[in-house]
Design a protein around this motif. Structure first.
Motif, PDB file in Angstrom:
ATOM      1  N   UNK A  20     -21.613 -44.927  86.042  1.00  0.00           N
ATOM      2  CA  UNK A  20     -20.360 -44.941  85.304  1.00  0.00           C
ATOM      3  C   UNK A  20     -19.554 -46.195  85.862  1.00  0.00           C
ATOM      4  N   UNK A  21     -19.170 -46.018  87.187  1.00  0.00           N
ATOM      5  CA  UNK A  21     -18.651 -47.188  87.765  1.00  0.00           C
ATOM      6  C   UNK A  21     -18.985 -48.365  87.488  1.00  0.00           C
ATOM      7  N   UNK A  22     -20.266 -48.784  87.688  1.00  0.00           N
ATOM      8  CA  UNK A  22     -20.874 -49.938  87.587  1.00  0.00           C
ATOM      9  C   UNK A  22     -20.688 -50.552  85.881  1.00  0.00           C
ATOM     10  N   UNK A  27     -18.326 -53.969  81.712  1.00  0.00           N
ATOM     11  CA  UNK A  27     -17.385 -53.964  80.617  1.00  0.00           C
ATOM     12  C   UNK A  27     -16.011 -54.619  80.774  1.00  0.00           C
ATOM     13  N   UNK A  28     -15.377 -54.328  81.976  1.00  0.00           N
ATOM     14  CA  UNK A  28     -14.100 -55.138  82.121  1.00  0.00           C
ATOM     15  C   UNK A  28     -14.127 -56.785  82.397  1.00  0.00           C
ATOM     16  N   UNK A  43     -17.057 -49.894  75.866  1.00  0.00           N
ATOM     17  CA  UNK A  43     -17.465 -48.973  76.857  1.00  0.00           C
ATOM     18  C   UNK A  43     -17.239 -47.603  75.788  1.00  0.00           C
ATOM     19  N   UNK A  44     -18.396 -46.734  75.597  1.00  0.00           N
ATOM     20  CA  UNK A  44     -18.101 -45.582  75.060  1.00  0.00           C
ATOM     21  C   UNK A  44     -18.137 -44.417  75.985  1.00  0.00           C
ATOM     22  N   UNK A  45     -18.156 -44.636  77.361  1.00  0.00           N
ATOM     23  CA  UNK A  45     -18.310 -43.651  78.529  1.00  0.00           C
ATOM     24  C   UNK A  45     -16.934 -43.694  79.334  1.00  0.00           C
ATOM     25  N   UNK A  46     -15.884 -44.041  79.014  1.00  0.00           N
ATOM     26  CA  UNK A  46     -14.620 -43.821  79.690  1.00  0.00           C
ATOM     27  C   UNK A  46     -13.503 -43.225  78.734  1.00  0.00           C
ATOM     28  N   UNK A 137     -19.689 -37.963  85.480  1.00  0.00           N
ATOM     29  CA  UNK A 137     -20.536 -38.699  86.366  1.00  0.00           C
ATOM     30  C   UNK A 137     -19.970 -39.081  87.748  1.00  0.00           C
ATOM     31  N   UNK A 138     -18.734 -39.623  87.756  1.00  0.00           N
ATOM     32  CA  UNK A 138     -18.198 -39.555  89.038  1.00  0.00           C
ATOM     33  C   UNK A 138     -17.990 -38.452  89.959  1.00  0.00           C
TER      34      UNK A 138
END
Length: 380
Positions: A20-22, A27-28, A43-46, A137-138
């Motif tokens: 998730x962090x990677x 994306x950033x 990103x569809x995961x944040x 996930x984090x």
């Protein structure tokens, strides 16, 4: 090969993978913008709340003026003034049966830091924390980094986490861990749930607490989406409204309250994702509170500006929780999103809280293109 000169702890932490962090970092580095970077990544995961950014940018300058005091050190675990206002917020919106006092609260650098601190405070290296899948996930790195603890993913084997019988899967996972020589110290319950966007019923919360009590486990309740419950918009009579574990009037009959830990923060409900301010709350365990205070260090500027936000009481009630503006925007975005999903003949599971986590079975290029061509989605 150059020697790293790292501790064994740091080497073990660096070996962990946080997809998730990677993904967020990737994306950033190449973020989509319709005007400036049309080939960028989305990103569809944040779960980043942006719905109140315009209002915040208009309001915050009038609430706060920088002076010399903000350049100095502050209390590492949050000023008394901030913790007093947070206690008022919790007492008003979380309906705690034991009133929350400032001394029950530790201010941390976000909810992740609160969970990481709790893992350090209650777990020894090698101890385990149970989490039912699917989950944020984090949580894995929150639990494991620094403390040396581990997470155990509990597969519910087709059961719903919102049904009482899913605790049988937790029991099986606990017994397997014990048989493998693993000491289980805690469990994490995310309510409202990320990513399933539902709230636990009172019956399920009570059953989870009985399970934790049976095995002398800390029950860590992540309630960061507490005020982002909007089931009244969907009109789903089957959905349960949010109930904080703090509000249970029979808590002491279910578990030793000293084993109950609550974390909350301002990222989701307050649209202040980048401020990195979270809270650990425990009205019943001063030892854990003191352990958390010993490792906390909140940024003073964020501490001070949040005081001004909470002091602006005429503004907070219409903004936090079920505010008309937040709800209105979410309603428009959700309904347009669902319309696009139905038009593309994709299956989905509708949420009733959090950031309206709508689970879609798959995505198509046409669906994303349609979303990006609609001004509703621009810069959201």
């Amino acid at each position: 090969m150059t020697k790293a000169y790292l501790s064994k702890r740091a080497v073990a932490d660096l070996r962990q993978t946080n997809l998730l962090k990677e993904g967020l970092q990737e994306m950033q580095r190449n973020q989509y913008s319709r005007n400036d970077n049309a080939d960028g990544l989305i990103s569809l995961g944040v779960a980043e709340n942006k719905l109140m950014q315009e209002e915040l940018l208009q309001k915050l300058p009038s609430l706060f003026e920088l002076d010399y005091a903000h350049l100095q050190y502050g209390l590492p675990h949050g000023s008394v003034e901030l913790r007093t206002h947070v206690a008022k917020l919790l007492n008003k919106y979380f309906d705690p049966k034991t009133p929350v006092h400032p001394d029950h609260i530790t201010v941390t650098n976000g909810v992740s830091a609160a969970i990481n601190g709790l893992s350090y405070a209650i777990c020894d290296p090698g101890d385990a924390v149970l989490i039912t899948a699917p989950y944020y996930g984090t949580f894995d790195s929150d639990v494991t980094v620094r403390s040396g603890a581990r997470t155990i993913t509990v597969n519910l084997e087709g059961r719903s986490p919102f049904d009482v019988d899913h605790v049988e899967s937790l029991e099986s996972a606990y017994q397997k861990a014990v048989a493998d020589g693993i000491n289980v110290r805690a469990m994490i319950i995310c309510n409202p749930h990320n990513p399933l966007a539902r709230c636990y019923s009172r019956a399920v919360i009570e059953r989870l607490l009985r399970f934790a009590s049976k095995h002398n486990l800390h029950a860590i309740f992540d309630e960061v989406y507490a005020l982002s419950d909007f089931d009244h918009i969907i009109g789903d009579s089957k959905s349960d409204p949010f109930m904080s574990v703090l509000s249970l009037d029979n808590l002491a009959s279910l578990i030793d309250p000293a084993l109950v830990q609550v974390v909350y923060g301002i990222s989701k409900d307050f649209c202040l994702n980048g401020f990195r301010v979270g809270f650990h709350i425990s009205p019943w365990n001063p030892d854990v509170v003191n352990a958390m205070k010993a490792i906390a260090y909140v940024i003073k500027f964020c501490n001070d500006i949040l005081i001004h936000i909470l002091l602006s009481y005429f503004w907070v009630p219409r903004w936090v929780g079920k505010s008309w503006l937040d709800v209105e925007k979410r309603g428009v975005i959700r309904e347009q999103f669902v319309t696009l999903i139905l038009a593309a003949d994709l299956g989905y599971v509708r949420g009733v809280c959090g950031r309206d986590f709508t689970w879609v079975s798959s995505a198509t290029e046409a669906l994303v293109i349609n979303m990006l061509s609609d001004d509703t989605w621009v810069d959201w």
